[in-house]
Scaffold this active site. Structure first.
Site, short mmCIF file in Angstrom:
data_model
loop_
_atom_site.label_atom_id
_atom_site.label_comp_id
_atom_site.label_asym_id
_atom_site.label_seq_id
_atom_site.Cartn_x
_atom_site.Cartn_y
_atom_site.Cartn_z
CG HIS A 66 -1.88 0.98 1.43
ND1 HIS A 66 -1.62 2.27 1.83
CD2 HIS A 66 -3.23 0.92 1.27
CE1 HIS A 66 -2.76 2.96 1.90
NE2 HIS A 66 -3.75 2.17 1.55
CE LYS B 168 -7.27 0.10 6.25
NZ LYS B 168 -8.00 0.49 5.05
CB CYS C 182 -3.80 3.51 -1.42
SG CYS C 182 -4.92 4.86 -1.16
CD GLN D 238 -6.98 -4.32 4.25
OE1 GLN D 238 -7.91 -5.05 4.58
NE2 GLN D 238 -7.17 -3.06 3.91
N1 PMP Z 1 -1.80 -0.69 4.55
C1 PMP Z 1 -2.81 -1.37 4.00
C2 PMP Z 1 -2.55 -2.75 3.46
C3 PMP Z 1 -4.08 -0.80 3.94
O1 PMP Z 1 -5.08 -1.47 3.38
C4 PMP Z 1 -4.27 0.50 4.45
C5 PMP Z 1 -5.62 1.18 4.37
N2 PMP Z 1 -6.26 1.06 3.14
C6 PMP Z 1 -3.20 1.15 5.03
C7 PMP Z 1 -1.98 0.53 5.06
C8 PMP Z 1 -3.33 2.51 5.63
O2 PMP Z 1 -4.17 2.48 6.74
P1 PMP Z 1 -4.68 3.84 7.39
O3 PMP Z 1 -5.24 4.65 6.27
O4 PMP Z 1 -5.71 3.39 8.37
O5 PMP Z 1 -3.49 4.48 8.02
#
Ligand code: PMP
Length: 422
Positions: free
Chosen positions: A139, A242, A380, A219
């Site tokens: 990500h 999450k 993302c 995740q």
């Molecule tokens: N890593 C992964 C694999 C994610 O899915 C996400 C959120 N989509 C994030 C990092 C970032 O998380 P946050 O926006 O809650 O900081």
């Protein structure tokens, strides 16, 4: 997820008790909503999970009965707020089996946790010739902080490739790993593909070359058991929202020896033991890393989210989602022109797909008219899109409150999309 792929799980124990998703659904008030004249079908839990009544109540109760600032007050409310806040930290410790509560730093979420590691651990340690090793499936939150760090220090980013099914190519990973590698930063489970990585193995490989292992757990924590001592990772970052908790709160686990050697990242109140204009002495971890008034209600809510998960049993949740993964994979296979992106043998219940000749945003819009919430775009994870040569995917992701009916509704919706465009 294949149980064999879940680090820390003991596959010899009795199968988890079956989970009654209809009863679980009753605990989520938002699932009673209508979208237009249709009931909401929420298939976007990888973006954020919905919140059970117990979490909503814990946050409201905090504001109704306890609200006060933590750590500094001698009055009753401050003491109660501090107990609630620190009590939630202890719940997180138990949940991921950290050795002690001082290893849990409250952060805004996974993104902040990773940035904290990059800046506080990385900035003073990395230099020219050092390498940070990521994978193609990361990500942006586990890419950009390392890119910034590399720009600041002269270190180099290296990338371990993934195969056509979205699995990490471990042999390739080992080839890129070397004694120049100082950091290995890998996701536990991919939000764009669903792939679940063999974290224990990756951590051992990182340690063998003297690198630290930073795990993006965003995740993972709502879907599979996480035991940081068993994984032996150095850092593990995850987000409350999450895993059924509020937004704006998350936790960073770090081995105590690292935290004790790390300088603060942000300065301010609540992270000092003494301040003069000449010098400042910092608090011990984890407070050294928690400058300013924290998200107290968020922490309390995340503690309630941990109770929710523990109450159902993470193994029962995993088993339920594996059933959905099987059902969804079979049903989506019936849809004309549909191609799943991410078919690793070890994956979580994320269905990323493209429909030949139809833009994912059009899919999302038509499904929304039927009350079905999925996500479309690059999630993302643009390097994943580049790897699979697609501009975007449609992604349906499930959680404990989803049923096979939801996935059948999705398939019906996709058939309508096909009728509309073909
Ligand atoms: N890593 C992964 C694999 C994610 O899915 C996400 C959120 N989509 C994030 C990092 C970032 O998380 P946050 O926006 O809650 O900081």
């Amino acid at each position: 997820m294949n149980p064999a792929a879940r680090p820390g799980s003991d596959t010899s124990i009795a199968p988890p008790r079956a989970l009654d998703a209809d009863r679980v659904r009753e605990q989520f008030p938002i699932l009673r909503r209508q979208i237009g004249d249709r009931p909401l079908v929420y298939l976007d839990s990888a973006a954020t999970t919905q919140k059970p009544q117990s979490v909503i109540d814990a946050v409201s109760r905090y504001y109704e009965e306890i609200n006060s600032n933590v750590h500094r007050g001698v009055h009753r409310l401050s003491e109660e707020a501090t107990n609630a806040y620190e009590g939630a930290r202890k719940k997180i410790r138990t949940f991921i089996n950290a050795k002690d509560w001082q290893e849990i730093v409250w952060v805004r979420g996974t993104t902040e946790g990773i940035n904290l590691v990059a800046q506080s651990w990385g900035r003073s340690r990395l230099g020219k010739g050092d390498e940070v090793l990521l994978t193609t499936m990361e990500h942006h939150s586990n890419i950009v902080p390392w890119q910034i760090l590399c720009e600041q220090t002269g270190a180099t980013l290296r990338i371990a490739p993934i195969g056509d099914d979205g699995s990490l190519l471990l042999e390739e990973f080992e080839k890129v790993l070397s004694d120049r590698t100082r950091v290995v930063a890998v996701t536990h489970a991919s939000n764009a593909l669903g792939t679940v990585n063999p974290i224990r193995e990756i951590v051992a490989l990182a340690h063998a070359v003297g690198a630290v292992a930073v795990i993006d757990g965003a995740q993972a924590t709502a879907h599979l058991p996480v035991d940081v001592r068993d994984l032996d990772c150095d850092f593990y970052a995850f987000s409350g929202h999450k895993m059924f908790g509020p937004t704006g709160i998350g936790a960073l686990y770090a081995k105590r020896e690292h935290l004790e050697a790390m300088p603060p990242w942000m300065g301010g109140g609540d992270m000092i033991s003494m301040v003069t204009f000449r010098e400042t002495h910092y608090s011990d971890p984890p407070f050294r890393f928690e400058a300013g008034t924290p998200n107290i209600a968020g922490a309390v809510g995340m503690g309630a989210a941990v109770d929710f998960i523990t109450g159902l049993g993470i193994d029962a949740i995993g088993a339920h989602e594996r059933g959905l993964l099987e059902h969804g994979t079979a049903r989506l296979g019936e849809v004309e022109g549909l191609r799943l992106i991410g078919t690793a043998p070890h994956k979580s219940a994320v269905f990323s797909f493209v429909l030949e000749g139809i833009h994912p945003h059009d899919i999302g819009t038509i499904l929304d008219r039927r009350g079905i919430a999925i996500r479309t775009g690059h999630h993302c994870a643009q390097p994943v899109m580049q790897r699979f040569r697609v501009p975007a995917t449609a992604r349906a992701s499930v959680s404990v409150y989803n049923t096979r009916r939801d996935l059948d509704d999705l398939v019906e919706g996709l058939e309508e999309v096909n009728r509309f465009f073909r």
